[in-house]
Design an enzyme around this catalytic site. Sequence first.
Site, short mmCIF file in Angstrom:
data_model
loop_
_atom_site.label_atom_id
_atom_site.label_comp_id
_atom_site.label_asym_id
_atom_site.label_seq_id
_atom_site.Cartn_x
_atom_site.Cartn_y
_atom_site.Cartn_z
N ASP A 20 -0.97 1.48 -4.15
CA ASP A 20 -1.85 0.56 -4.87
C ASP A 20 -3.17 1.18 -5.30
OD1 ASP A 20 -2.55 0.72 -2.16
OD2 ASP A 20 -3.51 -1.23 -2.18
N ASP A 57 -2.24 6.44 -3.42
CA ASP A 57 -1.09 5.77 -2.80
C ASP A 57 -0.50 4.69 -3.70
OD1 ASP A 57 -3.25 4.06 -2.59
OD2 ASP A 57 -2.55 3.16 -0.74
N SER A 101 0.80 -1.23 0.00
CA SER A 101 0.00 0.00 0.00
C SER A 101 0.83 1.28 0.00
CB SER A 101 -0.94 -0.03 1.20
OG SER A 101 -1.80 1.06 1.15
N ARG A 146 -6.10 4.61 -1.77
CA ARG A 146 -6.27 5.78 -0.90
C ARG A 146 -6.42 7.06 -1.73
NH1 ARG A 146 -2.68 5.39 4.51
NH2 ARG A 146 -3.18 3.25 5.02
C1 G16 Z 1 -5.10 -0.42 5.39
C2 G16 Z 1 -6.53 -0.82 5.64
C3 G16 Z 1 -7.32 0.35 6.14
C4 G16 Z 1 -6.65 0.94 7.37
C5 G16 Z 1 -5.22 1.30 7.05
C6 G16 Z 1 -4.44 1.75 8.25
O1 G16 Z 1 -5.06 0.48 4.34
O2 G16 Z 1 -7.14 -1.31 4.47
O3 G16 Z 1 -8.59 -0.10 6.44
O4 G16 Z 1 -7.33 2.07 7.80
O5 G16 Z 1 -4.55 0.18 6.55
O6 G16 Z 1 -4.39 0.70 9.15
P1 G16 Z 1 -3.50 0.79 10.46
O7 G16 Z 1 -4.02 1.98 11.20
O8 G16 Z 1 -3.77 -0.51 11.16
O9 G16 Z 1 -2.08 0.99 10.03
P2 G16 Z 1 -4.00 0.31 3.18
O10 G16 Z 1 -4.26 1.45 2.25
O11 G16 Z 1 -2.67 0.39 3.87
O12 G16 Z 1 -4.27 -1.03 2.61
#
Ligand code: G16
Length: 542
Positions: free
Chosen positions: A278, A276, A111, A281
């Site tokens: 992938d 971002d 991500s 975001r």
């Molecule tokens: C992932 C999850 C999101 C989450 C984010 C941050 O996003 O899909 O639902 O809000 O991580 O998570 P954490 O606060 O546990 O670091 P992504 O865009 O990184 O896949």
Amino acid sequence: MTKINSTPFKDQKPGTSGLRKKVKHFQQAHYLENFVQSVFNIFDSCKNKTLVLGGDGRFYNKEAIQIILRMAAANEFKKIIVGQNGLLSTPAASLLIRKYQTDGGIILSASHNPGGPDADFGIKFNSANGGPAPEKITEVIYKNSLEISHYFSCESQAVDISKIDKIKLQNTEIEIIDSVIEYADLMESIFDFPIIRSSIKTGSLHLCFDAMHAVTGPYAKEIFVKRLYATEDSVINKQPSEDFNGGHPDPNLAHAEQLLEVMQSNHAPDLGAASDGDGDRNMILGRNFFVTPSDSLAIMTANAHYIQEYKSGPCGVARSMPTSRAVDIVAEKLGIDCYETPTGWKYFGNLLDANKITFCGEESFGSGADHIREKDGIWAVLFWLNLLAVKKKSVKEIVHNHWKTFGRHYYERHDFEAIDSNLANNVMETLNKKLANLANQTFDSYVVNNAYNFSYIDPVDNHTTHNQGIVIEFGTIARVIFRLSGTGTEGATIRVYLEQYEHDTELQHQEVSTYLAPLAKIAMEISEIITITGRSNASVIT
Ligand code: G16
């Protein structure tokens, strides 16, 4: 087919969004293979099963795709649909799983984390609904990884995935498809492209989209430049690179520096946006103006009727627990349900599948809708473009009017990154121990009325999830929340979320950090973060 003996790794428990580790960790012998076989083992048999496969193009993407293709053939999958050159944005992968009714998909991405030989890699499994596998499946994958004794692979030359084609690898069909077109078609079916195009052509709507050298470059070129006639230079950093050109593909004020500079210049366009690594975001900016992701979700909900696709309004909405309560107020006014879930897009899947919600979003720069089962960066940018084209108001005016009508939720997240895991756990334990005695305690002029460790019962399948963060509420006005991130790859990250509601229009235009400073001080005092971790400041504030 070759059966290769292996022994379990104990650290393959999927986090908030799949398994994320340093590239070098993934490069250990059998590491990736063990996890992939643990995913394949959720199926009784892989014969007649089809998967989508692709990633954000970061370092190790290419090698991982070849490893997975060989394993898929050895496990006798019927078919694997691969994005050309191994590229698929996360939203595009979700779309393809749904469109071709596959049995799921494997997405290779860490991500927003940096890429490169010394940086991060990740892998996650999405289910047949197109969304991140729910906890009941990730638990099985983890269990499989702890019991694994072998995996299957086969000898083969590297499969050429650079051309649209259909190839046989043993008995498995490998179909290489265009990574962009079907996603772009879906976007064109949702939003009013003629009206956006006409505003762009007449010069009344200018955009700057920062692809951050990540996967969205080709998508942005097809959608914004080719189909909506934005100028070539409206998309910056559009060439995907294995290490994101040395950058950090995290669309926030700390990392999208070039975009920020454009949006603060004298000739700033009407909308600035970034996505971002992938592509799931998004960050939305107006001229010299930042829209918090929580506000963005609330504004989309309040203005849904301006977009043809959503003209009858959302049937319901959801937000993750630490996301500000701005959308709750809109939902109440619209008379629709608003669900509060743990952090992680996987928790929205059941609500979307059961038609309980149309929109959902998170403070972590994620918003999306029921068209797929992932958050969707370009979808959010198109939503805003469509809204600006219809309303003919600036981003700032739209947000200010929103605050005037619904009140403003001042919001800030303080991240303490790469903390020793024991110290981070110590902070959370300290908080947990204090919970029982916090109610009615006064800090400054703030009185605690509720303090708890957040649990969630999924309203669709009743699955219960505990220990999802500490919430301390000060009436309905303010909250502070503490949780450990589930996406980091180095030590632990403590996230501190601060939120305070302001109804008085005279007080809605203060500097955020100044407004929230008293609350930040209370959060530090209650959690004892500084004393326990020795860190006096957050590493990143967003
Ligand atoms: C992932 C999850 C999101 C989450 C984010 C941050 O996003 O899909 O639902 O809000 O991580 O998570 P954490 O606060 O546990 O670091 P992504 O865009 O990184 O896949």
